[in-house]
Design a protein around this motif. Structure first.
Motif, PDB file in Angstrom:
ATOM      1  N   ILE A 173       1.037  -0.842  -2.463  1.00  0.00           N
ATOM      2  CA  ILE A 173       2.291  -1.496  -2.096  1.00  0.00           C
ATOM      3  C   ILE A 173       3.475  -0.596  -2.405  1.00  0.00           C
ATOM      4  N   ALA A 174       3.435   0.106  -3.508  1.00  0.00           N
ATOM      5  CA  ALA A 174       4.517   1.040  -3.854  1.00  0.00           C
ATOM      6  C   ALA A 174       4.638   2.130  -2.787  1.00  0.00           C
ATOM      7  N   LEU A 175       3.520   2.651  -2.321  1.00  0.00           N
ATOM      8  CA  LEU A 175       3.534   3.665  -1.266  1.00  0.00           C
ATOM      9  C   LEU A 175       4.081   3.088   0.036  1.00  0.00           C
ATOM     10  N   ILE A 176       3.659   1.879   0.387  1.00  0.00           N
ATOM     11  CA  ILE A 176       4.162   1.234   1.602  1.00  0.00           C
ATOM     12  C   ILE A 176       5.669   1.016   1.497  1.00  0.00           C
ATOM     13  N   GLU A 177       6.130   0.565   0.333  1.00  0.00           N
ATOM     14  CA  GLU A 177       7.562   0.349   0.133  1.00  0.00           C
ATOM     15  C   GLU A 177       8.340   1.659   0.267  1.00  0.00           C
ATOM     16  N   GLU A 178       7.793   2.729  -0.285  1.00  0.00           N
ATOM     17  CA  GLU A 178       8.440   4.043  -0.182  1.00  0.00           C
ATOM     18  C   GLU A 178       8.587   4.447   1.288  1.00  0.00           C
ATOM     19  N   LYS A 179       7.525   4.298   2.064  1.00  0.00           N
ATOM     20  CA  LYS A 179       7.563   4.641   3.492  1.00  0.00           C
ATOM     21  C   LYS A 179       8.506   3.713   4.251  1.00  0.00           C
ATOM     22  N   MET A 223      -0.754  -5.793   7.459  1.00  0.00           N
ATOM     23  CA  MET A 223      -1.660  -4.707   7.104  1.00  0.00           C
ATOM     24  C   MET A 223      -2.870  -5.288   6.400  1.00  0.00           C
ATOM     25  N   ARG A 224      -4.000  -4.699   6.673  1.00  0.00           N
ATOM     26  CA  ARG A 224      -5.216  -5.062   5.961  1.00  0.00           C
ATOM     27  C   ARG A 224      -5.418  -3.982   4.912  1.00  0.00           C
ATOM     28  N   LEU A 225      -5.415  -4.380   3.652  1.00  0.00           N
ATOM     29  CA  LEU A 225      -5.568  -3.424   2.568  1.00  0.00           C
ATOM     30  C   LEU A 225      -7.010  -3.428   2.063  1.00  0.00           C
ATOM     31  N   ASN A 226      -7.562  -2.262   1.927  1.00  0.00           N
ATOM     32  CA  ASN A 226      -8.894  -2.117   1.354  1.00  0.00           C
ATOM     33  C   ASN A 226      -8.745  -1.125   0.203  1.00  0.00           C
ATOM     34  N   THR A 227      -8.354  -1.660  -0.923  1.00  0.00           N
ATOM     35  CA  THR A 227      -8.067  -0.786  -2.045  1.00  0.00           C
ATOM     36  C   THR A 227      -8.378  -1.475  -3.365  1.00  0.00           C
ATOM     37  N   ARG A 228      -8.615  -0.670  -4.358  1.00  0.00           N
ATOM     38  CA  ARG A 228      -8.836  -1.213  -5.699  1.00  0.00           C
ATOM     39  C   ARG A 228      -7.544  -1.257  -6.497  1.00  0.00           C
ATOM     40  N   ASN A 229      -6.499  -0.632  -5.949  1.00  0.00           N
ATOM     41  CA  ASN A 229      -5.226  -0.582  -6.653  1.00  0.00           C
ATOM     42  C   ASN A 229      -4.104  -1.038  -5.724  1.00  0.00           C
ATOM     43  N   PRO A 230      -3.974  -2.346  -5.523  1.00  0.00           N
ATOM     44  CA  PRO A 230      -2.955  -2.831  -4.587  1.00  0.00           C
ATOM     45  C   PRO A 230      -1.527  -2.504  -5.023  1.00  0.00           C
ATOM     46  N   THR A 231      -1.281  -2.413  -6.320  1.00  0.00           N
ATOM     47  CA  THR A 231       0.071  -2.109  -6.796  1.00  0.00           C
ATOM     48  C   THR A 231       0.523  -0.737  -6.314  1.00  0.00           C
ATOM     49  N   ALA A 232      -0.329   0.258  -6.450  1.00  0.00           N
ATOM     50  CA  ALA A 232       0.005   1.605  -5.990  1.00  0.00           C
ATOM     51  C   ALA A 232       0.137   1.648  -4.468  1.00  0.00           C
TER      52      ALA A 232
END
Length: 158
Positions: free
Chosen positions: A107-113, A96-105
C-alpha cells in the motif's frame, strides 16, 4: 468497467469474449451482460445473446460477452440484470488484487506511485472484504435492534 474488470474480479465468461483494448471499438460500441440480463432481454441462451444490439444512455452497441450471474449487491437481494461497458470518462476508482504477505509495504508503494501520477488527488483506499464485513455487521445490528423492539412489543401486549 475497464478492460481488466472480469479478470480482476474472477468473473466467469460463459459466452463471447472479454473487452479487449486492442479492439479499437470496444469502448464505443461493445457491452458485456450477465445471464440475468440475457433472460430479461429475451436474448435466449448466453451464446445467442452475442451480437444482439443494446442502447444504454445514448450508447448503442453489440453484446460481445455474457458473464455468469454474480451478486453485486447484498446476498439477500435477487441477482439483477447487469450491463457492463467501458467508459473511460467515468473512471473514478482503481481496483487492485493484492497477492502479498506484506500489504502495508504494498500500500505504501501504491500510495507513492499515486502521488507521483495524481498529486492533486487524495489517496484513499479500502479493502473490499472489510467493506463487505462492515455492511453485514450493520445488518446484524439492525436485526438485533428489531428483535429487541419486537420482544418489547410482545411483552407490552401481554
Amino acid at each position: 468497467v475497464d478492460y481488466d474488470f472480469i479478470e480482476t474480479y474472477s468473473l466467469n465468461l460463459v459466452a463471447g469474449r472479454d473487452f479487449d483494448i486492442d479492439m479499437g471499438t470496444d469502448h464505443t460500441n461493445a457491452f458485456i451482460i450477465n445471464e440475468q440480463a440475457a433472460k430479461e432481454f429475451n436474448f435466449g441462451k448466453p451464446n445467442e445473446a452475442i451480437g444482439k444490439e443494446i442502447t444504454l444512455e445514448g450508447k448503442t452497441g453489440q453484446v460481445i460477452g455474457v458473464v455468469k450471474d454474480f451478486h453485486y449487491t447484498s446476498l439477500r437481494s435477487a441477482i439483477g440484470s447487469m450491463i457492463m461497458d467501458v467508459q473511460v470518462s467515468f473512471f473514478s476508482a482503481i481496483t487492485m488484487r493484492l497477492n502479498t504477505r506484506n500489504p502495508t509495504a504494498t500500500i505504501a508503494l501504491i500510495e507513492e506511485k499515486w502521488k507521483e501520477f495524481f498529486p492533486e488527488k487524495t489517496f484513499e483506499y479500502s479493502f473490499i472484504d472489510e467493506s463487505l464485513a462492515s455492511n453485514y455487521e450493520n445488518e446484524r445490528r439492525l436485526g438485533n435492534i428489531i428483535g429487541i423492539f419486537a420482544s418489547l412489543a410482545i411483552l407490552v401486549s401481554c
